[in-house]
Design an enzyme around this catalytic site. Sequence first.
Site, PDB file in Angstrom:
ATOM      1  CG  ASP A   1      -7.607 -14.281   1.100  1.00  0.00           C
ATOM      2  OD1 ASP A   1      -7.092 -13.149   0.961  1.00  0.00           O
ATOM      3  OD2 ASP A   1      -7.890 -14.767   2.201  1.00  0.00           O
TER       4      ASP A   1
ATOM      5  CG  ASP B   1      -7.219  -1.660   4.858  1.00  0.00           C
ATOM      6  OD1 ASP B   1      -6.052  -2.025   5.078  1.00  0.00           O
ATOM      7  OD2 ASP B   1      -7.670  -0.558   5.210  1.00  0.00           O
TER       8      ASP B   1
ATOM      9  CE1 TYR C   1     -13.687   3.733   0.587  1.00  0.00           C
ATOM     10  CE2 TYR C   1     -11.747   4.129  -0.755  1.00  0.00           C
ATOM     11  CZ  TYR C   1     -12.379   4.172   0.468  1.00  0.00           C
ATOM     12  OH  TYR C   1     -11.710   4.650   1.575  1.00  0.00           O
TER      13      TYR C   1
HETATM   14  P1  ADP Z   1     -12.362  -0.540  -1.827  1.00  0.00           P
HETATM   15  O1  ADP Z   1     -12.640   0.220  -0.562  1.00  0.00           O
HETATM   16  O2  ADP Z   1     -11.154  -0.005  -2.569  1.00  0.00           O
HETATM   17  O3  ADP Z   1     -13.570  -0.720  -2.679  1.00  0.00           O
HETATM   18  P2  ADP Z   1     -12.566  -3.301  -0.862  1.00  0.00           P
HETATM   19  O4  ADP Z   1     -11.583  -4.042  -0.043  1.00  0.00           O
HETATM   20  O5  ADP Z   1     -13.910  -3.048  -0.290  1.00  0.00           O
HETATM   21  O6  ADP Z   1     -11.822  -1.963  -1.310  1.00  0.00           O
HETATM   22  O7  ADP Z   1     -12.790  -4.070  -2.227  1.00  0.00           O
HETATM   23  C1  ADP Z   1     -11.880  -4.095  -3.309  1.00  0.00           C
HETATM   24  C2  ADP Z   1     -12.021  -5.426  -4.033  1.00  0.00           C
HETATM   25  O8  ADP Z   1     -11.323  -6.423  -3.301  1.00  0.00           O
HETATM   26  C3  ADP Z   1     -13.462  -5.938  -4.148  1.00  0.00           C
HETATM   27  O9  ADP Z   1     -13.656  -6.424  -5.477  1.00  0.00           O
HETATM   28  C4  ADP Z   1     -13.546  -7.068  -3.125  1.00  0.00           C
HETATM   29  O10 ADP Z   1     -14.455  -8.075  -3.510  1.00  0.00           O
HETATM   30  C5  ADP Z   1     -12.125  -7.575  -3.159  1.00  0.00           C
HETATM   31  N1  ADP Z   1     -11.649  -8.295  -1.967  1.00  0.00           N
HETATM   32  C6  ADP Z   1     -12.112  -8.275  -0.701  1.00  0.00           C
HETATM   33  N2  ADP Z   1     -11.374  -9.078   0.087  1.00  0.00           N
HETATM   34  C7  ADP Z   1     -10.400  -9.619  -0.707  1.00  0.00           C
HETATM   35  C8  ADP Z   1      -9.335 -10.551  -0.507  1.00  0.00           C
HETATM   36  N3  ADP Z   1      -9.074 -11.073   0.690  1.00  0.00           N
HETATM   37  N4  ADP Z   1      -8.563 -10.870  -1.578  1.00  0.00           N
HETATM   38  C9  ADP Z   1      -8.787 -10.335  -2.796  1.00  0.00           C
HETATM   39  N5  ADP Z   1      -9.769  -9.461  -3.054  1.00  0.00           N
HETATM   40  C10 ADP Z   1     -10.575  -9.112  -2.027  1.00  0.00           C
END
Ligand code: ADP
Length: 169
Positions: free
Chosen positions: A10, A34, A126
Amino acid sequence: MTRITLAQGDITRQSVDAIVNAANSSLLGGGGVDGAIHRRGGPAILADCRRLRASHYGKGLPTGQAVATTAGDLDARWVIHTVGPVHSQSLDRSELLASCYRESLRRADELGARTVAFPAISTGIYGWPMDDGARIAVETVRDADTAVEEVRFVLFDEQAYEAFARQLP
Ligand code: ADP
Protein backbone atom coordinates in the site's frame (compact mmCIF):
# COMPACT_ATOMS: atom_id res chain seq x y z
CA MET A 1 22.01 8.24 -11.08
CA THR A 2 18.52 7.58 -9.79
CA ARG A 3 18.10 4.24 -8.02
CA ILE A 4 14.94 2.37 -8.98
CA THR A 5 13.50 0.11 -6.28
CA LEU A 6 10.34 -1.96 -6.04
CA ALA A 7 8.00 -2.61 -3.12
CA GLN A 8 4.77 -4.54 -2.92
CA GLY A 9 1.93 -3.13 -0.84
CA ASP A 10 0.00 0.00 0.00
CA ILE A 11 1.66 3.24 -1.13
CA THR A 12 0.04 5.14 1.76
CA ARG A 13 2.28 3.13 4.16
CA GLN A 14 5.53 4.33 2.57
CA SER A 15 8.02 6.69 4.22
CA VAL A 16 9.42 8.90 1.47
CA ASP A 17 9.75 12.60 0.68
CA ALA A 18 6.95 12.52 -1.89
CA ILE A 19 4.15 10.10 -2.70
CA VAL A 20 2.71 10.32 -6.19
CA ASN A 21 -1.05 10.06 -6.54
CA ALA A 22 -2.77 8.70 -9.65
CA ALA A 23 -5.40 11.41 -9.41
CA ASN A 24 -8.20 12.43 -11.74
CA SER A 25 -8.33 15.86 -13.28
CA SER A 26 -10.86 17.18 -10.76
CA LEU A 27 -8.21 16.79 -8.00
CA LEU A 28 -11.14 16.27 -5.66
CA GLY A 29 -10.63 12.59 -4.96
CA GLY A 30 -11.66 9.31 -6.52
CA GLY A 31 -11.25 5.57 -6.16
CA GLY A 32 -8.20 3.34 -6.15
CA VAL A 33 -4.93 4.82 -4.97
CA ASP A 34 -6.47 8.32 -4.97
CA GLY A 35 -9.14 7.29 -2.46
CA ALA A 36 -6.57 5.54 -0.29
CA ILE A 37 -4.28 8.62 -0.21
CA HIS A 38 -7.09 10.98 0.77
CA ARG A 39 -8.42 8.54 3.40
CA ARG A 40 -5.11 8.02 5.14
CA GLY A 41 -3.71 11.49 4.46
CA GLY A 42 -6.73 13.26 5.93
CA PRO A 43 -8.54 16.47 4.97
CA ALA A 44 -5.47 18.71 4.61
CA ILE A 45 -4.73 17.19 1.20
CA LEU A 46 -8.23 17.85 -0.10
CA ALA A 47 -8.09 21.40 1.28
CA ASP A 48 -4.91 22.03 -0.72
CA CYS A 49 -6.49 20.48 -3.81
CA ARG A 50 -9.52 22.77 -3.46
CA ARG A 51 -7.18 25.76 -3.26
CA LEU A 52 -5.49 24.63 -6.48
CA ARG A 53 -8.88 24.33 -8.17
CA ALA A 54 -9.77 27.83 -6.98
CA SER A 55 -6.52 29.32 -8.31
CA HIS A 56 -4.26 27.85 -11.02
CA TYR A 57 -6.34 24.85 -12.02
CA GLY A 58 -9.88 26.13 -12.35
CA LYS A 59 -10.63 23.59 -15.07
CA GLY A 60 -8.78 20.82 -13.30
CA LEU A 61 -5.34 19.33 -13.83
CA PRO A 62 -4.74 18.30 -17.46
CA THR A 63 -3.72 14.72 -18.27
CA GLY A 64 0.04 14.21 -18.13
CA GLN A 65 0.69 17.13 -15.78
CA ALA A 66 1.57 17.08 -12.07
CA VAL A 67 1.10 19.33 -9.06
CA ALA A 68 2.13 19.07 -5.40
CA THR A 69 0.21 19.47 -2.13
CA THR A 70 0.87 18.74 1.51
CA ALA A 71 0.95 15.05 2.43
CA GLY A 72 -1.27 15.64 5.46
CA ASP A 73 -1.00 12.71 7.88
CA LEU A 74 1.03 10.52 5.51
CA ASP A 75 4.66 9.80 6.36
CA ALA A 76 5.86 12.07 3.56
CA ARG A 77 6.31 15.79 2.99
CA TRP A 78 4.35 16.07 -0.22
CA VAL A 79 1.80 14.34 -2.39
CA ILE A 80 2.41 14.92 -6.09
CA HIS A 81 -0.86 14.52 -7.98
CA THR A 82 -0.70 13.51 -11.60
CA VAL A 83 -3.45 12.57 -14.04
CA GLY A 84 -2.80 9.48 -16.11
CA PRO A 85 -4.45 8.90 -19.49
CA VAL A 86 -7.34 6.47 -19.85
CA HIS A 87 -6.06 3.57 -21.96
CA SER A 88 -7.33 3.55 -25.53
CA GLN A 89 -7.30 0.72 -28.08
CA SER A 90 -7.40 3.16 -31.00
CA LEU A 91 -5.10 5.99 -29.86
CA ASP A 92 -1.52 5.72 -28.60
CA ARG A 93 -1.50 7.72 -25.36
CA SER A 94 1.89 6.40 -24.22
CA GLU A 95 3.48 9.84 -24.37
CA LEU A 96 0.90 11.16 -21.89
CA LEU A 97 1.63 8.31 -19.51
CA ALA A 98 5.37 8.96 -19.79
CA SER A 99 4.66 12.63 -19.15
CA CYS A 100 3.07 11.76 -15.79
CA TYR A 101 6.33 10.23 -14.57
CA ARG A 102 8.49 12.98 -16.07
CA GLU A 103 6.36 15.87 -14.76
CA SER A 104 6.07 14.28 -11.31
CA LEU A 105 9.88 14.07 -11.13
CA ARG A 106 10.14 17.67 -12.28
CA ARG A 107 7.85 18.71 -9.41
CA ALA A 108 9.90 16.56 -7.04
CA ASP A 109 13.04 18.40 -8.17
CA GLU A 110 11.37 21.78 -7.63
CA LEU A 111 10.52 20.72 -4.08
CA GLY A 112 13.91 19.15 -3.36
CA ALA A 113 12.44 15.69 -2.81
CA ARG A 114 15.08 12.96 -2.87
CA THR A 115 12.88 9.86 -2.46
CA VAL A 116 9.68 9.47 -4.45
CA ALA A 117 7.12 6.64 -4.39
CA PHE A 118 5.04 6.00 -7.51
CA PRO A 119 2.04 3.76 -8.03
CA ALA A 120 1.52 2.07 -11.41
CA ILE A 121 -0.26 5.06 -12.94
CA SER A 122 -3.29 4.34 -15.19
CA THR A 123 -3.15 0.56 -14.64
CA GLY A 124 -6.26 0.42 -12.45
CA ILE A 125 -9.55 2.12 -13.25
CA TYR A 126 -7.95 3.71 -16.34
CA GLY A 127 -7.32 0.28 -17.85
CA TRP A 128 -3.70 0.43 -19.02
CA PRO A 129 -2.23 -3.09 -19.49
CA MET A 130 0.18 -3.72 -16.60
CA ASP A 131 3.16 -4.93 -18.66
CA ASP A 132 3.06 -1.90 -20.94
CA GLY A 133 2.46 0.46 -18.01
CA ALA A 134 5.49 -1.00 -16.24
CA ARG A 135 7.66 -0.65 -19.35
CA ILE A 136 6.73 3.00 -19.83
CA ALA A 137 7.21 3.75 -16.13
CA VAL A 138 10.67 2.21 -15.87
CA GLU A 139 11.94 3.53 -19.23
CA THR A 140 10.75 7.05 -18.48
CA VAL A 141 12.30 7.17 -15.01
CA ARG A 142 15.54 5.68 -16.35
CA ASP A 143 15.76 8.38 -19.02
CA ALA A 144 14.69 11.26 -16.77
CA ASP A 145 17.07 14.06 -15.94
CA THR A 146 16.37 14.38 -12.20
CA ALA A 147 18.12 14.88 -8.86
CA VAL A 148 15.78 12.36 -7.20
CA GLU A 149 17.97 9.69 -5.61
CA GLU A 150 15.42 6.90 -5.24
CA VAL A 151 12.30 6.19 -7.23
CA ARG A 152 10.31 3.46 -5.51
CA PHE A 153 7.54 1.82 -7.48
CA VAL A 154 4.95 0.59 -5.01
CA LEU A 155 2.87 -2.17 -6.54
CA PHE A 156 -0.35 -3.24 -4.99
CA ASP A 157 -0.29 -6.92 -5.88
CA GLU A 158 2.15 -9.63 -6.89
CA GLN A 159 1.19 -9.55 -10.56
CA ALA A 160 2.03 -5.82 -10.73
CA TYR A 161 5.26 -6.37 -8.80
CA GLU A 162 6.33 -9.11 -11.23
CA ALA A 163 5.54 -6.91 -14.23
CA PHE A 164 7.84 -4.19 -12.90
CA ALA A 165 10.52 -6.69 -11.87
CA ARG A 166 10.69 -7.93 -15.48
CA GLN A 167 11.64 -4.39 -16.58
CA LEU A 168 14.66 -4.25 -14.28
CA PRO A 169 18.00 -5.98 -14.89
P1 ADP B 1 -5.81 4.90 -12.43
O1 ADP B 1 -7.13 5.62 -12.44
O2 ADP B 1 -4.65 5.80 -12.79
O3 ADP B 1 -5.85 3.62 -13.19
P2 ADP B 1 -6.00 3.45 -9.89
O4 ADP B 1 -5.85 4.01 -8.53
O5 ADP B 1 -7.30 2.86 -10.27
O6 ADP B 1 -5.53 4.62 -10.87
O7 ADP B 1 -4.91 2.33 -10.11
C1 ADP B 1 -3.53 2.56 -10.34
C2 ADP B 1 -2.74 1.39 -9.76
O8 ADP B 1 -2.64 1.56 -8.35
C3 ADP B 1 -3.40 0.02 -9.96
O9 ADP B 1 -2.39 -0.90 -10.37
C4 ADP B 1 -3.95 -0.34 -8.58
O10 ADP B 1 -3.97 -1.73 -8.35
C5 ADP B 1 -2.95 0.35 -7.69
N1 ADP B 1 -3.40 0.70 -6.33
C6 ADP B 1 -4.64 0.85 -5.84
N2 ADP B 1 -4.60 1.18 -4.54
C7 ADP B 1 -3.28 1.25 -4.20
C8 ADP B 1 -2.57 1.52 -2.99
N3 ADP B 1 -3.19 1.84 -1.85
N4 ADP B 1 -1.21 1.48 -3.03
C9 ADP B 1 -0.55 1.20 -4.17
N5 ADP B 1 -1.15 0.93 -5.34
C10 ADP B 1 -2.51 0.95 -5.35
